[in-house]
Design a protein around this motif. Sequence first.
Motif, short mmCIF file in Angstrom:
data_model
loop_
_atom_site.label_atom_id
_atom_site.label_comp_id
_atom_site.label_asym_id
_atom_site.label_seq_id
_atom_site.Cartn_x
_atom_site.Cartn_y
_atom_site.Cartn_z
N LEU A 148 0.83 -1.21 0.00
CA LEU A 148 0.00 0.00 0.00
C LEU A 148 0.86 1.25 0.00
CD1 LEU A 148 -2.86 -1.10 2.42
CD2 LEU A 148 -3.16 -0.27 0.07
N GLN A 149 1.90 1.24 0.83
CA GLN A 149 2.84 2.37 0.85
C GLN A 149 3.44 2.60 -0.52
OE1 GLN A 149 6.11 1.80 3.59
NE2 GLN A 149 4.75 2.02 5.34
N ALA A 150 3.90 1.51 -1.14
CA ALA A 150 4.52 1.61 -2.47
C ALA A 150 3.51 2.17 -3.47
CB ALA A 150 5.03 0.24 -2.92
N ALA A 151 2.27 1.67 -3.41
CA ALA A 151 1.25 2.11 -4.37
C ALA A 151 0.95 3.60 -4.18
CB ALA A 151 -0.01 1.27 -4.22
N ARG A 152 0.93 4.06 -2.93
CA ARG A 152 0.64 5.49 -2.68
C ARG A 152 1.80 6.36 -3.11
NH1 ARG A 152 -2.03 3.41 2.62
NH2 ARG A 152 -4.13 3.06 1.81
N ARG A 153 3.02 5.85 -2.89
CA ARG A 153 4.21 6.59 -3.33
C ARG A 153 4.17 6.73 -4.87
NH1 ARG A 153 7.75 3.44 -0.57
NH2 ARG A 153 8.24 2.28 -2.47
N VAL A 154 3.87 5.64 -5.53
CA VAL A 154 3.83 5.65 -7.00
C VAL A 154 2.73 6.60 -7.49
CG1 VAL A 154 3.19 4.22 -8.99
CG2 VAL A 154 4.89 3.39 -7.35
N ALA A 155 1.60 6.62 -6.77
CA ALA A 155 0.48 7.48 -7.19
C ALA A 155 0.85 8.96 -7.15
CB ALA A 155 -0.74 7.21 -6.31
N ARG A 156 1.81 9.32 -6.30
CA ARG A 156 2.20 10.73 -6.17
C ARG A 156 3.27 11.15 -7.18
NH1 ARG A 156 1.97 9.52 -0.60
NH2 ARG A 156 4.22 9.18 -0.63
N LEU A 157 3.86 10.17 -7.86
CA LEU A 157 4.95 10.49 -8.80
C LEU A 157 4.43 11.27 -10.02
CD1 LEU A 157 6.91 7.10 -8.93
CD2 LEU A 157 7.62 9.21 -7.77
N ARG A 158 5.24 12.16 -10.52
CA ARG A 158 4.87 12.90 -11.72
C ARG A 158 5.40 12.16 -12.95
NH1 ARG A 158 2.95 17.70 -11.38
NH2 ARG A 158 2.68 18.69 -9.35
N VAL A 159 4.86 10.98 -13.17
CA VAL A 159 5.25 10.19 -14.35
C VAL A 159 3.97 9.67 -15.01
CG1 VAL A 159 7.48 9.43 -13.39
CG2 VAL A 159 5.44 8.05 -12.97
N GLY A 160 4.09 9.19 -16.22
CA GLY A 160 2.93 8.70 -16.96
C GLY A 160 2.43 7.37 -16.42
N PRO A 161 1.24 6.94 -16.88
CA PRO A 161 0.62 5.70 -16.39
C PRO A 161 1.48 4.46 -16.62
CG PRO A 161 -0.91 6.95 -17.77
CD PRO A 161 0.40 7.63 -17.88
N ALA A 162 2.17 4.38 -17.75
CA ALA A 162 2.97 3.18 -18.04
C ALA A 162 4.12 3.05 -17.03
CB ALA A 162 3.50 3.22 -19.47
N GLU A 163 4.73 4.20 -16.72
CA GLU A 163 5.84 4.17 -15.77
C GLU A 163 5.33 3.86 -14.36
OE1 GLU A 163 8.89 3.97 -16.14
OE2 GLU A 163 9.70 4.41 -14.16
N ARG A 164 4.17 4.41 -14.02
CA ARG A 164 3.54 4.08 -12.73
C ARG A 164 3.30 2.59 -12.61
NH1 ARG A 164 1.30 8.69 -10.32
NH2 ARG A 164 0.83 10.15 -11.96
N LEU A 165 2.73 2.02 -13.66
CA LEU A 165 2.40 0.59 -13.64
C LEU A 165 3.68 -0.24 -13.53
CD1 LEU A 165 0.14 -1.49 -13.79
CD2 LEU A 165 0.30 -1.44 -16.28
N ARG A 166 4.68 0.16 -14.30
CA ARG A 166 5.94 -0.57 -14.26
C ARG A 166 6.51 -0.58 -12.84
NH1 ARG A 166 11.07 -0.45 -14.34
NH2 ARG A 166 11.21 1.79 -13.96
N ARG A 167 6.45 0.59 -12.19
CA ARG A 167 7.06 0.66 -10.86
C ARG A 167 6.30 -0.14 -9.82
NH1 ARG A 167 10.01 6.41 -9.85
NH2 ARG A 167 10.62 6.74 -12.01
N ILE A 168 4.99 -0.11 -9.90
CA ILE A 168 4.22 -0.85 -8.89
C ILE A 168 4.44 -2.37 -9.07
CG2 ILE A 168 1.98 -0.97 -10.15
CD1 ILE A 168 2.32 -0.24 -6.46
N ILE A 169 4.59 -2.80 -10.32
CA ILE A 169 4.85 -4.23 -10.57
C ILE A 169 6.22 -4.63 -10.00
CG2 ILE A 169 5.27 -5.96 -12.38
CD1 ILE A 169 3.10 -4.41 -14.05
#
Lengths: 197, 197
Positions: free
Chosen positions: B73-94
């Motif tokens: 959950l922490q990781a997902a919230r951190r990723v949600a705050r990043l100023r990057v596009g959806p593909a990069e967000r998805l990549r990071r959460i995976i």
Amino acid sequence: MVQTSNERSRIDRKRLEILRGAAGEFRRRGFEATGMRDIARAVGLQPGALYYYFKNKQEILYFCQDTSLDRLLQAARRVARLRVGPAERLRRIIVEQMKCMLDELQGSAAHIETHALPPRLLEKIIRKRDAYERLVRRIVEEGMPRGAFVKRDPKLVTLAILGAMNWSIKWYRPDGAKAAQEIADVFADFLTRGVKR
Amino acid sequence: MVQTSNERSRIDRKRLEILRGAAGEFRRRGFEATGMRDIARAVGLQPGALYYYFKNKQEILYFCQDTSLDRLLQAARRVARLRVGPAERLRRIIVEQMKCMLDELQGSAAHIETHALPPRLLEKIIRKRDAYERLVRRIVEEGMPRGAFVKRDPKLVTLAILGAMNWSIKWYRPDGAKAAQEIADVFADFLTRGVKR
């Protein structure tokens, strides 16, 4: 008792019918908690009549895994003979596996719960499962040098594809909002796109 | 016994250390077959000392699921705050989820075997897991209207992504040929590519 081929195919049909009912019970109750009585009730047989087709639950489980793997192997071999590109091959094999898991097996884990099998039967199942996984991996591998697929570790990509499908045993409900065919199409599209260049 | 914050954090660190050892045992032996004694031995504690940190196996299992979901959950919230596009967000959460599953949890199914929890604890875990799945789905959904991702049923796509990752409990071995980071990268690339336009 000598069985004629007519009797034989009647018995086989009945065994397949029982399999479907048993898979539904396994999904709802779990394999451990399902008894021969539950299976008999689900397929509308007297318990005594069920024993005519299957000695015990392990035999149903083995028949379930063996039959579904035969079906998957047949499908994979049929797809391998098609004159289509690697992406279309992959798409078709994914649709076939999803339909087998969701329709035939009612989304049950019966084809995966191999730990309940005696070692001799388990070995046979593992051999067939390995053969199936190799056929899927071959599709993934063949697309790479041809430039149809991006170059990635084919073993890991195959594990991701098979895993996405196999995990459906955790969430699929036959009475849910999505039909098996719709789910199969979305999965095939998504997973094929994952390797396509 | 009144605990100072120093003691508290020492205990927490020790609990995390035990968790890692326990997860390894659960993976090797299965949750049912693992005893408190096996866990104590794996982490180099006397059984009596282990009971100081955890009352029983269920408590370790709950701590395992709760801690790993908090981390996700922490990781997902951190990723949600990043100023990057959806593909990069998805990549990071995976990548985050794969590393959590393969490294922290040693590829064990401990975070998934919720059936061994008492109902009150199970409910808490399910609530956190649903929250995590919603955050992953939101990334998938947000990329679609923006044209970054192809339009597909976001729920099914999310289930495919999570399933591919979760299935790793069936095949991952910490002593295998591939490092967790390498597996995480291939999965992130493959699964993100599956939705990218």
